[in-house]
Design a protein around this motif. Structure first.
Motif, PDB file in Angstrom:
ATOM      1  N   GLU A   2       0.826  -1.205   0.000  1.00 27.73           N
ATOM      2  CA  GLU A   2       0.000   0.000   0.000  1.00 27.73           C
ATOM      3  C   GLU A   2       0.860   1.255   0.000  1.00 27.73           C
ATOM      4  O   GLU A   2       0.571   2.232  -0.698  1.00 27.73           O
ATOM      5  CB  GLU A   2      -0.919  -0.024   1.228  1.00 27.73           C
ATOM      6  N   GLY A   3       1.968   1.224   0.780  1.00 28.16           N
ATOM      7  CA  GLY A   3       2.854   2.381   0.839  1.00 28.16           C
ATOM      8  C   GLY A   3       3.531   2.652  -0.487  1.00 28.16           C
ATOM      9  O   GLY A   3       3.722   3.813  -0.883  1.00 28.16           O
ATOM     10  N   ARG A   4       3.902   1.579  -1.226  1.00 27.87           N
ATOM     11  CA  ARG A   4       4.560   1.740  -2.517  1.00 27.87           C
ATOM     12  C   ARG A   4       3.610   2.340  -3.545  1.00 27.87           C
ATOM     13  O   ARG A   4       3.994   3.210  -4.337  1.00 27.87           O
ATOM     14  CB  ARG A   4       5.079   0.383  -3.000  1.00 27.87           C
ATOM     15  N   ILE A   5       2.349   1.873  -3.554  1.00 31.99           N
ATOM     16  CA  ILE A   5       1.354   2.422  -4.493  1.00 31.99           C
ATOM     17  C   ILE A   5       1.088   3.890  -4.184  1.00 31.99           C
ATOM     18  O   ILE A   5       0.995   4.731  -5.088  1.00 31.99           O
ATOM     19  CB  ILE A   5       0.044   1.600  -4.418  1.00 31.99           C
ATOM     20  N   LYS A   6       0.991   4.204  -2.856  1.00 29.16           N
ATOM     21  CA  LYS A   6       0.752   5.593  -2.445  1.00 29.16           C
ATOM     22  C   LYS A   6       1.877   6.504  -2.918  1.00 29.16           C
ATOM     23  O   LYS A   6       1.643   7.608  -3.423  1.00 29.16           O
ATOM     24  CB  LYS A   6       0.614   5.653  -0.923  1.00 29.16           C
ATOM     25  N   TYR A  27      -8.120   7.084  -1.413  1.00 25.48           N
ATOM     26  CA  TYR A  27      -9.163   6.594  -2.314  1.00 25.48           C
ATOM     27  C   TYR A  27      -8.536   5.971  -3.567  1.00 25.48           C
ATOM     28  O   TYR A  27      -8.938   4.876  -3.997  1.00 25.48           O
ATOM     29  CB  TYR A  27     -10.096   7.741  -2.692  1.00 25.48           C
ATOM     30  N   LEU A  28      -7.531   6.640  -4.156  1.00 26.82           N
ATOM     31  CA  LEU A  28      -6.892   6.121  -5.362  1.00 26.82           C
ATOM     32  C   LEU A  28      -6.101   4.850  -5.075  1.00 26.82           C
ATOM     33  O   LEU A  28      -6.039   3.950  -5.922  1.00 26.82           O
ATOM     34  CB  LEU A  28      -5.976   7.185  -5.978  1.00 26.82           C
ATOM     35  N   VAL A  29      -5.511   4.750  -3.869  1.00 30.60           N
ATOM     36  CA  VAL A  29      -4.806   3.522  -3.487  1.00 30.60           C
ATOM     37  C   VAL A  29      -5.774   2.346  -3.461  1.00 30.60           C
ATOM     38  O   VAL A  29      -5.482   1.257  -3.961  1.00 30.60           O
ATOM     39  CB  VAL A  29      -4.104   3.693  -2.120  1.00 30.60           C
ATOM     40  N   ASP A  30      -6.967   2.558  -2.892  1.00 34.86           N
ATOM     41  CA  ASP A  30      -7.973   1.497  -2.841  1.00 34.86           C
ATOM     42  C   ASP A  30      -8.427   1.095  -4.241  1.00 34.86           C
ATOM     43  O   ASP A  30      -8.653  -0.095  -4.521  1.00 34.86           O
ATOM     44  CB  ASP A  30      -9.190   1.963  -2.019  1.00 34.86           C
ATOM     45  N   VAL A  31      -8.553   2.077  -5.131  1.00 30.89           N
ATOM     46  CA  VAL A  31      -9.005   1.806  -6.499  1.00 30.89           C
ATOM     47  C   VAL A  31      -7.964   1.008  -7.278  1.00 30.89           C
ATOM     48  O   VAL A  31      -8.293   0.074  -8.028  1.00 30.89           O
ATOM     49  CB  VAL A  31      -9.329   3.129  -7.236  1.00 30.89           C
ATOM     50  N   LEU A  32      -6.678   1.353  -7.096  1.00 32.80           N
ATOM     51  CA  LEU A  32      -5.613   0.767  -7.908  1.00 32.80           C
ATOM     52  C   LEU A  32      -4.930  -0.426  -7.258  1.00 32.80           C
ATOM     53  O   LEU A  32      -3.982  -0.981  -7.820  1.00 32.80           O
ATOM     54  CB  LEU A  32      -4.555   1.843  -8.227  1.00 32.80           C
ATOM     55  N   MET A  33      -5.388  -0.840  -6.082  1.00 30.96           N
ATOM     56  CA  MET A  33      -4.727  -1.910  -5.327  1.00 30.96           C
ATOM     57  C   MET A  33      -4.703  -3.233  -6.113  1.00 30.96           C
ATOM     58  O   MET A  33      -3.722  -3.975  -6.087  1.00 30.96           O
ATOM     59  CB  MET A  33      -5.438  -2.120  -3.992  1.00 30.96           C
ATOM     60  N   ASN A  37       1.453  -4.031 -11.958  1.00 38.26           N
ATOM     61  CA  ASN A  37       2.368  -2.888 -11.974  1.00 38.26           C
ATOM     62  C   ASN A  37       2.314  -2.106 -13.286  1.00 38.26           C
ATOM     63  O   ASN A  37       2.144  -0.883 -13.278  1.00 38.26           O
ATOM     64  CB  ASN A  37       3.805  -3.375 -11.723  1.00 38.26           C
ATOM     65  N   ALA A  38       2.459  -2.802 -14.428  1.00 38.74           N
ATOM     66  CA  ALA A  38       2.478  -2.122 -15.734  1.00 38.74           C
ATOM     67  C   ALA A  38       1.140  -1.442 -16.012  1.00 38.74           C
ATOM     68  O   ALA A  38       1.090  -0.302 -16.479  1.00 38.74           O
ATOM     69  CB  ALA A  38       2.805  -3.115 -16.839  1.00 38.74           C
ATOM     70  N   GLU A  39       0.048  -2.136 -15.707  1.00 37.37           N
ATOM     71  CA  GLU A  39      -1.297  -1.577 -15.937  1.00 37.37           C
ATOM     72  C   GLU A  39      -1.554  -0.402 -15.008  1.00 37.37           C
ATOM     73  O   GLU A  39      -2.225   0.560 -15.382  1.00 37.37           O
ATOM     74  CB  GLU A  39      -2.339  -2.678 -15.731  1.00 37.37           C
ATOM     75  N   ARG A  40      -1.010  -0.486 -13.769  1.00 42.83           N
ATOM     76  CA  ARG A  40      -1.231   0.574 -12.787  1.00 42.83           C
ATOM     77  C   ARG A  40      -0.601   1.888 -13.257  1.00 42.83           C
ATOM     78  O   ARG A  40      -1.213   2.952 -13.148  1.00 42.83           O
ATOM     79  CB  ARG A  40      -0.652   0.171 -11.437  1.00 42.83           C
ATOM     80  N   THR A  41       0.616   1.801 -13.767  1.00 44.05           N
ATOM     81  CA  THR A  41       1.290   3.012 -14.243  1.00 44.05           C
ATOM     82  C   THR A  41       0.495   3.681 -15.353  1.00 44.05           C
ATOM     83  O   THR A  41       0.316   4.903 -15.368  1.00 44.05           O
ATOM     84  CB  THR A  41       2.707   2.662 -14.756  1.00 44.05           C
ATOM     85  N   ASP A  42       0.007   2.871 -16.281  1.00 41.43           N
ATOM     86  CA  ASP A  42      -0.797   3.418 -17.379  1.00 41.43           C
ATOM     87  C   ASP A  42      -2.101   4.009 -16.854  1.00 41.43           C
ATOM     88  O   ASP A  42      -2.540   5.076 -17.292  1.00 41.43           O
ATOM     89  CB  ASP A  42      -1.098   2.305 -18.392  1.00 41.43           C
ATOM     90  N   SER A  43      -2.726   3.334 -15.879  1.00 38.92           N
ATOM     91  CA  SER A  43      -3.993   3.818 -15.311  1.00 38.92           C
ATOM     92  C   SER A  43      -3.807   5.146 -14.594  1.00 38.92           C
ATOM     93  O   SER A  43      -4.660   6.039 -14.678  1.00 38.92           O
ATOM     94  CB  SER A  43      -4.571   2.773 -14.350  1.00 38.92           C
TER      95      SER A  43
END
Length: 522
Positions: A2-6, A27-33, A37-43
């Protein structure tokens, strides 16, 4: 995790000058959890683009703004599956102009597109072509500014000069390179023209590079200037640029057209759909003479062969009659389309699963011999459209977007016209290679004089090939060929009745082209 995504979300927003409130970040962390990794960066990048489109009061982003962006993003993602195949009319292609001060492409301020433009539209037509090629050339490694700290590079660099620079000189100038348009201002005398002026050319000693050089095409001329004449040693086209480099410079602008606000090249979902659909294929057939009995028999064989595994799309290019019938032309074509509907009714699988695209030819009913040509009039196609809902009658040229691939279809005997009007016919007779180089380097489907191939001045942008698409289909009487340069393939399926009933098949997943033929059944 969670900390890395944040941290990743915070860094991305800071890169765009935006600050996230803590509740928005959570809120965005919960959405993208749940994303990879590759899809998250694009999102994250897509979400930021969506947020930037909103009317923001300041750079501080709260949760409400993020929720609106996520809803809009999800809606776009849901719609993307419907955008897998889009037929784009030439008259709906977006018009971008290059701003040399801001060094970016901007939508044309005057959004009203007039079919018959004023005199200013004609000069803007050539000025816009010039600006696109100039910015592309200046970005090429041979023309980038010389780095003083590295003298070894100096000999490999060139500097573009304007025509004004030549005309303002009273002494001899050697080793000059100028980008301009080839014109004939006086009978039998060639000139090089750019926005600053025009200079007479001496081409007697010129070495001509690969390409079909016609009047009104743009070229790089190298030589010396003396006695008000530019003595050309060699000339060639401006260096081409791959679509990947273009998009790296200008982002995900949707130059191509369609319903998407950004380029489909950036869609991971459409790319995945494209890779998964390995059986997808496009069938291109040119000169489909519907009034010819033998052509109709071959079409029945074609449909029967593909009935068990229907292609994604059939693209039929005109002319749809073997000859002009004068006053009875429209009536003959309407009856021929009725006969085609009768044949298609025998193959319900094709009608249900394949898209049938009809691109008009030079002799089909329409508004004169001016490009782009509108679709065949609806009064002639109404019956076929009712009986075959998947049939689409579009303009010439037209654009097809399949998943992340971009295809341009152009029906015109352009190779013959360019060969007849070129400064010097190529000695090696390798016309397909010369033609492909011309279309790719000019960034335009039809770099011919307007008196040879008229174009609606306000619609010239619809004939651009910049950025380069994946496939350019130039349906011509010439023998079938395929040439690939700069990750762009230029192909000609040939004339269906004149080339022993040959046609072209394209597989998007592998970008392979194959010339197929319907054999005579004795």
């Amino acid at each position: 995790m969670e900390g890395r995504i944040k941290s990743e979300i915070t860094s991305a927003f800071k890169m765009h000058g935006l600050t996230l409130r803590s509740e928005a970040n959570k809120y965005l962390v919960d959405v993208l959890m749940s994303t990879e990794n590759a899809e998250r960066t694009d999102s994250i990048e897509r979400l930021i683009e969506t947020i930037q489109k909103q009317p923001l009061q300041n750079s501080i982003i709260d949760r409400k703004i993020c929720e609106l962006a996520v809803d809009e993003f999800n809606q776009e993602q849901q719609e993307e599956t419907d955008k897998a195949l889009t037929i784009i009319d030439a008259f709906s292609v977006p018009h971008f102009t290059y701003d040399s001060e801001r060094k970016k492409f901007l939508p044309k301020a005057d959004s009203v597109q007039l079919l018959f433009g004023d005199a200013m539209a004609k000069s803007e037509l050539f000025r816009e072509r010039y600006q696109i090629l100039l910015q592309r050339t200046l970005r090429h490694e041979l023309f980038t500014p010389v780095i003083v700290t590295n003298p070894s590079d100096k000999s490999n660099k060139f500097q573009l000069k304007t025509v004004e620079y030549l005309l303002g000189s009273a002494v001899r100038l050697g080793d000059i390179i100028v980008l301009g348009m080839l014109t004939q201002m006086k009978e039998g005398k060639w000139f090089l023209e750019d926005p600053t002026g025009a200079v007479q050319l001496d081409l007697t000693q010129a070495n001509i590079h690969t390409g079909l050089f016609t009047e009104n095409c743009f070229l790089l001329a190298e030589g010396s200037y003396e006695d008000e004449i530019f003595h050309v040693n060699a000339f060639g086209f401006p260096p081409p640029e791959s679509a990947k480099i273009t998009r790296a410079c200008f982002g995900n602008l949707n130059f191509f057209g369609g319903t998407s606000s950004t380029s489909v090249k950036a869609s991971a979902k459409l790319k995945q759909l494209e890779q998964e659909n390995e059986d997808a294929m496009f069938v291109f057939v040119s000169d489909v003479w519907l009034d010819n009995l033998k052509v109709m028999q071959k079409l029945r064989i074609l449909f029967n062969g593909y009935s068990e595994l229907p292609p994604t799309c059939f693209v039929f290019c005109g002319n749809f009659t073997s000859q002009p019938y004068g006053l009875h032309h429209s009536k003959t074509l309407k009856e021929s389309l009725h006969n085609l509907a009768e044949i298609l009714s025998e193959f319900p699988s094709l009608v249900e699963k394949s898209r049938l695209v009809f691109v008009p030819g030079p002799q089909d009913p329409g508004l004169g011999q001016i490009l782009p040509r509108p679709p065949i009039p609806e009064c002639l196609t109404e019956e076929l459209r009712q009986r075959v809902p998947s049939a689409v009658f579009t303009s010439n040229p037209c654009r097809i977007q399949y998943c992340t691939q971009e295809i341009i279809v152009f029906r015109e005997d352009i190779i013959m016209k360019m060969s007849r009007n070129c400064v010097q016919y190529p000695s090696d007779n390798d016309i397909p290679n010369h033609f492909a180089k011309t279309v790719i380097c000019q960034g335009h489907l039809c770099p011919l004089p307007l008196h040879v191939e008229p174009i609606y001045w306000g619609c010239d942008h619809s004939l651009r090939t910049y950025p380069l698409p994946d496939l350019i289909v130039c349906a011509d009487k010439h023998d079938p060929f395929s040439v690939t340069q700069m990750d762009c393939t230029v192909t000609n399926p040939g004339s269906f009745p004149r080339s022993n009933f040959s046609f072209m098949v394209y597989w998007p997943v592998t970008k392979q082209l194959e010339v197929s033929q319907i054999q005579n059944q004795e």
